[in-house]
Design an enzyme around this catalytic site. Structure first.
Site, PDB file in Angstrom:
ATOM      1  CE  LYS A  83       6.373  -6.494   5.771  1.00 25.74           C
ATOM      2  NZ  LYS A  83       6.092  -7.203   7.017  1.00 25.74           N
ATOM      3  CB  CYS A 140       7.969 -11.609   4.361  1.00 24.01           C
ATOM      4  SG  CYS A 140       6.213 -11.515   3.983  1.00 24.01           S
ATOM      5  NE  ARG A 163       5.511  -6.726  -2.025  1.00 24.78           N
ATOM      6  CZ  ARG A 163       4.383  -6.906  -1.315  1.00 24.78           C
ATOM      7  NH1 ARG A 163       3.955  -5.964  -0.502  1.00 24.78           N
ATOM      8  NH2 ARG A 163       3.694  -8.025  -1.430  1.00 24.78           N
ATOM      9  N   GLY A 222      14.921 -11.870  -0.890  1.00 30.67           N
ATOM     10  CA  GLY A 222      14.215 -10.609  -1.154  1.00 30.67           C
ATOM     11  C   GLY A 222      12.778 -10.781  -0.729  1.00 30.67           C
ATOM     12  CB  VAL A 236      -1.733 -11.859   3.677  1.00 32.53           C
ATOM     13  CG1 VAL A 236      -2.388 -12.472   4.903  1.00 32.53           C
ATOM     14  CG2 VAL A 236      -0.254 -12.199   3.660  1.00 32.53           C
ATOM     15  CD  GLU A 275      -1.245 -17.187   6.620  1.00 34.02           C
ATOM     16  OE1 GLU A 275      -2.308 -17.239   7.252  1.00 34.02           O
ATOM     17  OE2 GLU A 275      -0.673 -18.206   6.207  1.00 34.02           O
ATOM     18  CG  PHE A 276       3.614 -19.048   9.834  1.00 38.49           C
ATOM     19  CD1 PHE A 276       4.812 -18.534  10.313  1.00 38.49           C
ATOM     20  CD2 PHE A 276       2.558 -19.212  10.716  1.00 38.49           C
ATOM     21  CE1 PHE A 276       4.955 -18.194  11.654  1.00 38.49           C
ATOM     22  CE2 PHE A 276       2.689 -18.877  12.057  1.00 38.49           C
ATOM     23  CZ  PHE A 276       3.892 -18.371  12.530  1.00 38.49           C
ATOM     24  CB  THR A 332       4.382  -9.667   9.851  1.00 42.91           C
ATOM     25  OG1 THR A 332       4.050 -10.814   9.062  1.00 42.91           O
ATOM     26  CG2 THR A 332       5.610  -9.935  10.685  1.00 42.91           C
TER      27      THR A 332
HETATM   28  N1  LIG Z   1       3.051 -11.507   1.295  1.00 47.39           N
HETATM   29  C1  LIG Z   1       3.385 -12.519   2.067  1.00 47.39           C
HETATM   30  O1  LIG Z   1       3.923 -13.521   1.604  1.00 47.39           O
HETATM   31  C2  LIG Z   1       3.111 -12.474   3.540  1.00 47.39           C
HETATM   32  C3  LIG Z   1       3.170 -13.677   4.285  1.00 47.39           C
HETATM   33  C4  LIG Z   1       2.894 -13.636   5.633  1.00 47.39           C
HETATM   34  C5  LIG Z   1       2.592 -12.426   6.258  1.00 47.39           C
HETATM   35  N2  LIG Z   1       2.565 -11.274   5.506  1.00 47.39           N
HETATM   36  C6  LIG Z   1       2.200 -10.025   6.206  1.00 47.39           C
HETATM   37  O2  LIG Z   1       0.836  -9.740   5.937  1.00 47.39           O
HETATM   38  C7  LIG Z   1       0.633  -8.324   5.853  1.00 47.39           C
HETATM   39  C8  LIG Z   1       0.030  -7.983   4.492  1.00 47.39           C
HETATM   40  O3  LIG Z   1       0.957  -8.335   3.495  1.00 47.39           O
HETATM   41  P1  LIG Z   1       0.568  -8.408   1.950  1.00 47.39           P
HETATM   42  O4  LIG Z   1       1.758  -8.971   1.241  1.00 47.39           O
HETATM   43  O5  LIG Z   1      -0.757  -9.061   1.805  1.00 47.39           O
HETATM   44  O6  LIG Z   1       0.428  -6.835   1.625  1.00 47.39           O
HETATM   45  P2  LIG Z   1      -0.177  -6.175   0.314  1.00 47.39           P
HETATM   46  O7  LIG Z   1       0.490  -4.867   0.188  1.00 47.39           O
HETATM   47  O8  LIG Z   1      -0.142  -7.145  -0.822  1.00 47.39           O
HETATM   48  O9  LIG Z   1      -1.726  -5.950   0.688  1.00 47.39           O
HETATM   49  C9  LIG Z   1      -2.197  -5.036   1.619  1.00 47.39           C
HETATM   50  C10 LIG Z   1      -3.539  -4.482   1.151  1.00 47.39           C
HETATM   51  O10 LIG Z   1      -4.094  -3.638   2.151  1.00 47.39           O
HETATM   52  C11 LIG Z   1      -4.780  -2.585   1.497  1.00 47.39           C
HETATM   53  N3  LIG Z   1      -5.023  -1.468   2.416  1.00 47.39           N
HETATM   54  C12 LIG Z   1      -4.170  -0.507   2.849  1.00 47.39           C
HETATM   55  N4  LIG Z   1      -4.800   0.309   3.714  1.00 47.39           N
HETATM   56  C13 LIG Z   1      -6.067  -0.132   3.826  1.00 47.39           C
HETATM   57  C14 LIG Z   1      -7.213   0.295   4.573  1.00 47.39           C
HETATM   58  N5  LIG Z   1      -7.150   1.349   5.379  1.00 47.39           N
HETATM   59  N6  LIG Z   1      -8.348  -0.402   4.453  1.00 47.39           N
HETATM   60  C15 LIG Z   1      -8.423  -1.473   3.633  1.00 47.39           C
HETATM   61  N7  LIG Z   1      -7.375  -1.934   2.900  1.00 47.39           N
HETATM   62  C16 LIG Z   1      -6.222  -1.264   2.995  1.00 47.39           C
HETATM   63  C17 LIG Z   1      -3.878  -2.252   0.325  1.00 47.39           C
HETATM   64  O11 LIG Z   1      -4.590  -1.524  -0.684  1.00 47.39           O
HETATM   65  C18 LIG Z   1      -3.457  -3.639  -0.135  1.00 47.39           C
HETATM   66  O12 LIG Z   1      -4.339  -4.173  -1.098  1.00 47.39           O
HETATM   67  C19 LIG Z   1       1.994  -7.695   6.103  1.00 47.39           C
HETATM   68  O13 LIG Z   1       2.111  -7.401   7.468  1.00 47.39           O
HETATM   69  C20 LIG Z   1       2.953  -8.802   5.736  1.00 47.39           C
HETATM   70  O14 LIG Z   1       4.173  -8.680   6.419  1.00 47.39           O
HETATM   71  C21 LIG Z   1       2.795 -11.279   4.183  1.00 47.39           C
END
Ligand SMILES: NC(=O)c1ccc[n+]([C@@H]2O[C@H](COP(=O)([O-])OP(=O)(O)OC[C@H]3O[C@@H](n4cnc5c(N)ncnc54)[C@H](O)[C@@H]3O)[C@@H](O)[C@H]2O)c1
Length: 444
Positions: free
Chosen positions: A271, A268, A336, A265, A11, A156-157, A121
């Site tokens: 969880k 998102c 995941r 799976g 994201v 974010e969607f 999220t």
């Molecule tokens: N992946 C998706 O499709 C998606 C879509 C919509 C919403 N989301 C939500 O967005 C959020 C992030 O998801 P994601 O898939 O991008 O996760 P991700 O695990 O790919 O990325 C998270 C990042 O945060 C970093 N991080 C952790 N602690 C940190 C800190 N203290 N300071 C700076 N960086 C730090 C990690 O190293 C990692 O790179 C979640 O809540 C998820 O539910 C994800």
């Protein structure tokens, strides 16, 4: 505008790149040094179609920067996005330690008015918690006494695999805030993304937080409902493809998200459904549908296993199984909660020998399973002498394969298809034993 994005995963990286693309100056921050080094050397850390071009262009134009230093990253930022992980805690609720940890840090270092945005999220009430965490660590210990700030919920969607398109042309932008000042700035920021008239929907923080969970839980329920119908089709001898078309043409139901398969799976849906169920339980509300959705989905991931076992008379020891698809869905390297992993574990328990191929996700599975299964660099090489092919992800390149080549390589003409990729008549003509989800078994 000057923007900081904290957390540079799926994201964060897409968000940062797309905001740079509309002319903003963006600094993405992450604690993962390797990730930031790689990004600074011009290499992407995730596979996401269309992202590389934008990433390279904006880095070259010096609109997109990467750092591990939070203080440096937020210097002069008018807006700080939190795109941090919210993984399930032990009790299933979203673990807010990353979000609140960074909020605490921010309180110590912000020096001018800034808008802090939850893009992760997060459960209802998190914006209040983030506000309190920042306020507590402000030098004065007084909310807003020296440094004014707003905390906004902007879920974010985007969907992995089409994330850039989703971000650049969102169906809607949801902004939860009670601050007119934040609203004005965010309206300006998002206007370039909604030029075709899709709405920016303003609401309070709690409603915005719940909107994201409601969207994901609804979609997971829709998939699960259709999987249940598919399972029923197998019992009745009906064809789920026909049922799907029959109901999908009703506008109230809609054609999308009705394809049955071996369960959802990803990072998102699993969880988020679990976290919403837990949030509901916390306020003494029993959200029964969600409990059923979770239970059914876990079972559905193994839908093919009894079929495979029955075909081989419960004797899978030493059987060579080719597996196409490891990612939880096509066009991503994300594994995941991927159904393929559940299938692999179940087949390994039965003593089968697995050779897998996936266009993007093999490095991630290698890192997880090491040499428990074999991999091939090309999809057809998995089939060499295989007793059966199992399909777990609907990558486009699996849809119209070279069947003659497949027949020449496979030991048995047997396919178990968890994504209903092939036409039943075609399978019949080619003489395959072919089992899919919610459709009749084809026998040679
Ligand atoms: N992946 C998706 O499709 C998606 C879509 C919509 C919403 N989301 C939500 O967005 C959020 C992030 O998801 P994601 O898939 O991008 O996760 P991700 O695990 O790919 O990325 C998270 C990042 O945060 C970093 N991080 C952790 N602690 C940190 C800190 N203290 N300071 C700076 N960086 C730090 C990690 O190293 C990692 O790179 C979640 O809540 C998820 O539910 C994800």
């Amino acid at each position: 505008m000057k923007i900081a994005v904290i957390g540079t995963g799926y994201v964060g990286l897409v968000t940062g790149t797309c905001f740079a693309e509309t002319g903003n100056t963006v600094t993405c921050v992450d604690i993962d040094v390797n990730k930031i080094n790689k990004l600074n050397s011009g290499k992407l850390t995730i596979y996401e179609p269309g992202l590389e071009k934008l990433f390279l262009r904006n880095q070259k134009e010096a609109r997109l920067h990467f750092t591990t230093n939070l203080k440096e990253g937020i210097t002069d930022a008018q807006i700080i996005f939190l795109a941090l992980p919210t993984p399930p805690g032990e009790d299933g609720s979203a673990d807010l330690k990353y979000i609140l940890g960074v909020a605490d840090e921010l309180g110590k270092i912000i020096s001018n008015y800034v808008i802090i945005i939850d893009k992760s999220t997060v459960p209802v009430g998190t914006a209040d918690k983030v506000y309190a965490a920042i306020a507590k660590s402000l030098p004065t210990g007084q909310a807003g006494a020296t440094v004014p700030f707003d905390v906004v919920s902007n879920p974010e969607f985007l969907r992995e695999g089409v994330a850039v398109d989703d971000f650049m042309k969102p169906d809607r932008v949801v902004i939860g805030t009670s601050s007119d000042r934040a609203k004005k700035t965010l309206n300006e920021l998002y206007l370039p993304f909604v030029r075709q008239g899709n709405p920016i929907i303003y609401m309070d923080e709690k409603s915005a937080e719940l909107t994201k969970y409601a969207a994901n839980a609804f979609l997971a329920t829709k998939i699960t409902f259709m999987n249940e119908i598919a399972n029923l089709c197998e019992k009745f001898g009906a064809d789920v493809d026909m049922v799907r078309k029959g109901i999908g043409s009703d506008e109230r139901i809609g054609r999308r998200f009705l394809f049955p398969g071996i369960g959802y799976g990803g990072s998102c849906f699993p969880k988020d459904v679990q976290a919403l169920a837990k949030s509901a339980a916390d306020v003494n509300y029993e959200f029964k549908i969600l409990d059923a959705v979770m239970e059914i989905n876990e079972k559905q991931k193994l839908n093919l296993i009894p079929k495979i076992k029955a075909y081989f008379n419960n004797e899978l020891k030493g059987k060579k199984i080719a597996l196409w698809g490891l990612a939880f869905k096509p066009n991503t390297d994300d594994i995941r909660e991927a159904p393929a992993l559940s299938i692999i574990n179940a087949l390994l328990r039965e003593g089968a020998v697995i050779t897998a191929y996936d266009p993007e996700a093999m490095p991630n599975v290698k890192a997880l399973l090491a040499d428990k299964i074999k991999f091939t660099d090309r999809q057809y090489d998995t089939l060499m002498d295989a007793d059966a092919l199992v399909i777990a992800t609907e990558w486009s390149e699996f849809r119209t394969p070279d069947f003659n080549n497949m027949i020449s390589l496979l030991k048995n003409k047997v396919i178990f298809d968890g994504r209903n990729l092939f036409d039943l008549t075609k399978m019949e003509e080619l003489g395959f034993h072919y089992e899919s989800v919610g459709r009749r078994t084809i026998k040679p």
